[in-house]
Motif scaffolding. Structure first.
Motif, PDB file in Angstrom:
ATOM      1  N   SER A 363       0.794  -1.228   0.000  1.00  0.00           N
ATOM      2  CA  SER A 363       0.000   0.000   0.000  1.00  0.00           C
ATOM      3  C   SER A 363       0.826   1.277   0.000  1.00  0.00           C
ATOM      4  O   SER A 363       0.361   2.305  -0.482  1.00  0.00           O
ATOM      5  CB  SER A 363      -0.937   0.016   1.214  1.00  0.00           C
ATOM      6  OG  SER A 363      -0.185  -0.079   2.422  1.00  0.00           O
ATOM      7  N   VAL A 364       2.067   1.238   0.536  1.00  0.00           N
ATOM      8  CA  VAL A 364       2.899   2.446   0.585  1.00  0.00           C
ATOM      9  C   VAL A 364       4.331   2.114   0.192  1.00  0.00           C
ATOM     10  O   VAL A 364       4.778   0.965   0.307  1.00  0.00           O
ATOM     11  CB  VAL A 364       2.882   3.089   1.988  1.00  0.00           C
ATOM     12  CG1 VAL A 364       1.506   3.644   2.331  1.00  0.00           C
ATOM     13  CG2 VAL A 364       3.331   2.097   3.039  1.00  0.00           C
ATOM     14  N   LEU A 365       5.061   3.134  -0.253  1.00  0.00           N
ATOM     15  CA  LEU A 365       6.447   2.946  -0.696  1.00  0.00           C
ATOM     16  C   LEU A 365       7.355   2.430   0.413  1.00  0.00           C
ATOM     17  O   LEU A 365       8.312   1.704   0.157  1.00  0.00           O
ATOM     18  CB  LEU A 365       7.004   4.272  -1.223  1.00  0.00           C
ATOM     19  CG  LEU A 365       6.669   4.649  -2.664  1.00  0.00           C
ATOM     20  CD1 LEU A 365       7.158   6.060  -2.963  1.00  0.00           C
ATOM     21  CD2 LEU A 365       7.297   3.658  -3.635  1.00  0.00           C
ATOM     22  N   ALA A 366       7.059   2.818   1.639  1.00  0.00           N
ATOM     23  CA  ALA A 366       7.920   2.410   2.753  1.00  0.00           C
ATOM     24  C   ALA A 366       8.018   0.897   2.864  1.00  0.00           C
ATOM     25  O   ALA A 366       9.043   0.363   3.329  1.00  0.00           O
ATOM     26  CB  ALA A 366       7.406   3.012   4.046  1.00  0.00           C
ATOM     27  N   GLN A 367       6.983   0.185   2.434  1.00  0.00           N
ATOM     28  CA  GLN A 367       7.022  -1.282   2.478  1.00  0.00           C
ATOM     29  C   GLN A 367       8.081  -1.844   1.533  1.00  0.00           C
ATOM     30  O   GLN A 367       8.516  -2.974   1.700  1.00  0.00           O
ATOM     31  CB  GLN A 367       5.649  -1.848   2.119  1.00  0.00           C
ATOM     32  CG  GLN A 367       4.569  -1.606   3.176  1.00  0.00           C
ATOM     33  CD  GLN A 367       3.227  -2.108   2.707  1.00  0.00           C
ATOM     34  OE1 GLN A 367       2.425  -1.356   2.155  1.00  0.00           O
ATOM     35  NE2 GLN A 367       2.971  -3.389   2.902  1.00  0.00           N
ATOM     36  N   LEU A 368       8.482  -1.035   0.540  1.00  0.00           N
ATOM     37  CA  LEU A 368       9.521  -1.458  -0.401  1.00  0.00           C
ATOM     38  C   LEU A 368      10.898  -0.931   0.002  1.00  0.00           C
ATOM     39  O   LEU A 368      11.860  -1.032  -0.762  1.00  0.00           O
ATOM     40  CB  LEU A 368       9.193  -0.963  -1.811  1.00  0.00           C
ATOM     41  CG  LEU A 368       7.921  -1.543  -2.442  1.00  0.00           C
ATOM     42  CD1 LEU A 368       7.630  -0.844  -3.768  1.00  0.00           C
ATOM     43  CD2 LEU A 368       8.059  -3.041  -2.661  1.00  0.00           C
ATOM     44  N   GLY A 369      10.996  -0.360   1.192  1.00  0.00           N
ATOM     45  CA  GLY A 369      12.276   0.178   1.646  1.00  0.00           C
ATOM     46  C   GLY A 369      12.575   1.547   1.066  1.00  0.00           C
ATOM     47  O   GLY A 369      13.720   1.996   1.099  1.00  0.00           O
ATOM     48  N   VAL A 370      11.554   2.228   0.532  1.00  0.00           N
ATOM     49  CA  VAL A 370      11.727   3.570  -0.038  1.00  0.00           C
ATOM     50  C   VAL A 370      11.180   4.587   0.959  1.00  0.00           C
ATOM     51  O   VAL A 370       9.986   4.586   1.260  1.00  0.00           O
ATOM     52  CB  VAL A 370      10.999   3.716  -1.388  1.00  0.00           C
ATOM     53  CG1 VAL A 370      11.207   5.111  -1.966  1.00  0.00           C
ATOM     54  CG2 VAL A 370      11.480   2.651  -2.365  1.00  0.00           C
ATOM     55  N   THR A 371      12.053   5.439   1.491  1.00  0.00           N
ATOM     56  CA  THR A 371      11.654   6.409   2.510  1.00  0.00           C
ATOM     57  C   THR A 371      12.068   7.820   2.104  1.00  0.00           C
ATOM     58  O   THR A 371      12.916   8.019   1.237  1.00  0.00           O
ATOM     59  CB  THR A 371      12.293   6.063   3.863  1.00  0.00           C
ATOM     60  OG1 THR A 371      13.715   5.964   3.698  1.00  0.00           O
ATOM     61  CG2 THR A 371      11.756   4.723   4.384  1.00  0.00           C
ATOM     62  N   THR A 372      11.456   8.806   2.780  1.00  0.00           N
ATOM     63  CA  THR A 372      11.722  10.215   2.495  1.00  0.00           C
ATOM     64  C   THR A 372      12.791  10.763   3.433  1.00  0.00           C
ATOM     65  O   THR A 372      12.724  10.558   4.643  1.00  0.00           O
ATOM     66  CB  THR A 372      10.438  11.044   2.651  1.00  0.00           C
ATOM     67  OG1 THR A 372       9.425  10.518   1.787  1.00  0.00           O
ATOM     68  CG2 THR A 372      10.677  12.500   2.307  1.00  0.00           C
TER      69      THR A 372
END
Length: 490
Positions: A363-372
């Motif tokens: 559901s969100v990018l963070a689940q793919l290890g992509v963070t801001t």
């Protein structure tokens, strides 16, 4: 007599005090003793300074803004191009990838519904398209057919095409008529092959598979070009031999085995395995492998992150206030505090963090290890977390990024109003260009006013200096007369 001498002196004094040029009348100040040039220059500069400073300041600001808006527009367009590229390439976010151990035998691509696994492929026969030849025409390619008429080309029992042939047409003209009428619509092309026995009309079909053989029949003397039809006009496949008509290649199905299962296909592109498109290239054996597309997914995600970060880097440079290298002052970006940029960034960030509801458990990018990154808003990737996430969510990545209401589509819907023809940035640039044109008009008006003022001041000072010179000359003349009178009395 003294008066005559004094009048001459006055005239000389007045004429010596002035000089004329094509642009202005300049006075040396001999009559008054004043520095007329300096007086005019100071007066003009005092009158001009405030307005000139305003025009210069606004012109610089406008030019800077035009350049900044152009830079922003280019950055957004580059971002959109990257998103479009990821959306256009259908395999960009495929969770599975397929490969063939022998690309000379078959190539394979994975699509929706593919299942990971390994499959044995054996191709025993490729699908073929019909190729036929007419009987030899002794007159060669210039053989003519007096009656003309209709040449009918049947594709099995599936389709029939009529080619109208004019009376007296040559074999070459018939070939051209077939190509003109059937090449693009029916996938049938014609050529002429010539040997010692004469010229043959050769027809080739692009359609493969059983039941798609070509049959040709003609009216009148065009019957000399009949192929694969008997005397009664019925379909009758006959292999070409010698100078007779018949098929060169019969239409046929592909025959192959998948994991030992015998299969047949009218096309050399087969979809027998769910989610796989297999393109047969030659007879032989190959192993087809379907596995998680880890490398491909990582590459696509990295491409997205790079495109996003490039956009953020440009907008940050245009909107940040930074300290100079020595820390003594600050420098503001050209679009600091700009409402349109602020709105764009807010909308982009909202689209970025909006949870997906149509991509399974992803559901969100963070689940793919992509963070801001908190400092500048750019994205970073934790490769270990990404690898681990792809083991679980590989099948969901495509719908997350490019599915209905996917991340790429949401971001494009945010940026397109800014870059569209007549969009927000185009309108902004047009307004700035209008401001620049107005400033140019103001500069021209100021230049005209200053030129007029300069001329007026020189005229006034010239008149004043001339008057002072005349008064001085008159005074000297009177004194000289009085002195002469006093001397005569003595």
């Amino acid at each position: 007599m003294a008066t005559t001498i004094s009048d001459t002196t006055a005239a000389n004094t007045s004429s010596t005090s002035t000089s004329t040029s094509s642009s202005k009348v300049s006075i040396t100040g001999l009559g008054s003793g004043l520095d007329i040039d300096a007086l005019v220059e100071v007066t003009v500069e005092a009158e001009k300074a405030a307005k000139q400073a305003q025009i210069d300041r606004l012109t610089t600001k406008t030019d800077t803004s035009i350049s900044a808006v152009g830079t922003l527009k280019s950055a957004i367009e580059a971002f959109e191009a990257s998103l479009t590229s990821l959306q256009t390439v259908s395999s960009s976010f495929d969770g599975l990838s397929a490969s063939s151990s022998s690309s000379s035998v078959a190539s394979v691509t994975a699509g929706s519904g593919a299942v990971a696994g390994s499959y044995s492929l054996e191709v025993t026969q490729l699908a073929t398209a019909s190729k036929v030849a007419s009987a030899s025409q002794e007159g060669g390619s210039s053989t003519t057919f007096a009656s003309g008429g209709t040449l009918t080309v049947d594709v099995g029992d599936n389709a029939s095409y009529d080619v109208e042939v004019s009376a007296g047409a040559s074999l070459t003209q018939i070939r051209d008529a077939i190509n003109d009428q059937l090449s693009s619509t029916a996938g049938i092309s014609a050529n002429i092959v010539t040997d010692s026995s004469g010229a043959r009309l050769v027809l080739s079909s692009e359609t493969t598979g059983e039941g798609t053989d070509l049959y040709v029949s003609g009216t009148g003397d065009l019957a000399a070009l009949n192929i694969n039809v008997d005397d009664e006009g019925n379909h009758s496949l006959t292999q070409q031999s010698g100078s007779a008509a018949g098929y060169i290649t019969a239409a046929g199905n592909a025959s192959y085995k998948l994991d030992g299962l015998e299969l047949s296909s009218s096309s050399n592109t087969v979809t027998a395995l769910s989610g796989l498109s297999i393109k047969l290239a030659s007879e032989g054996s190959s192993t087809l492998t379907v596995a998680t597309n880890t490398d491909g997914l990582k590459e696509s995600i990295n491409t997205f992150v790079t495109a996003y970060n490039t956009l953020l880097t440009v907008t940050n440079a245009l909107t940040k206030v930074t300290a100079t290298s020595d820390g003594s002052s600050t420098e503001a970006g050209a679009l600091v505090g700009d409402a349109s940029v602020r709105s764009l960034l807010n909308s982009v960030r909202n689209a970025l963090v909006e949870p997906s509801t149509s991509s399974g458990g992803l559901s969100v990018l963070a689940q793919l290890g992509v963070t801001t990154n908190k400092t500048d808003g750019t994205l970073s990737i934790d490769d270990d977390k990404l690898s681990s996430a792809l083991e679980t969510h590989a099948a969901d990545v495509k719908s997350f990024f490019s599915g209905d209401n996917g991340l790429l589509g949401r971001l494009k819907s945010v940026t397109e109003p800014y870059t569209a023809t007549g969009g927000l940035l185009a309108t902004r640039t047009e307004a700035l260009q209008t401001t620049k044109a107005q400033l140019t008009e103001q500069q021209e008006a100021l230049d005209r006013r200053i030129e007029s003022l300069t001329t007026m001041l020189y005229t006034k000072y010239n008149n004043m200096d001339t008057l002072i010179a005349q008064l001085s000359a008159t005074s000297e003349s009177i004194l000289a007369t009085l002195n002469a009178l006093n001397n005569s009395d003595d």
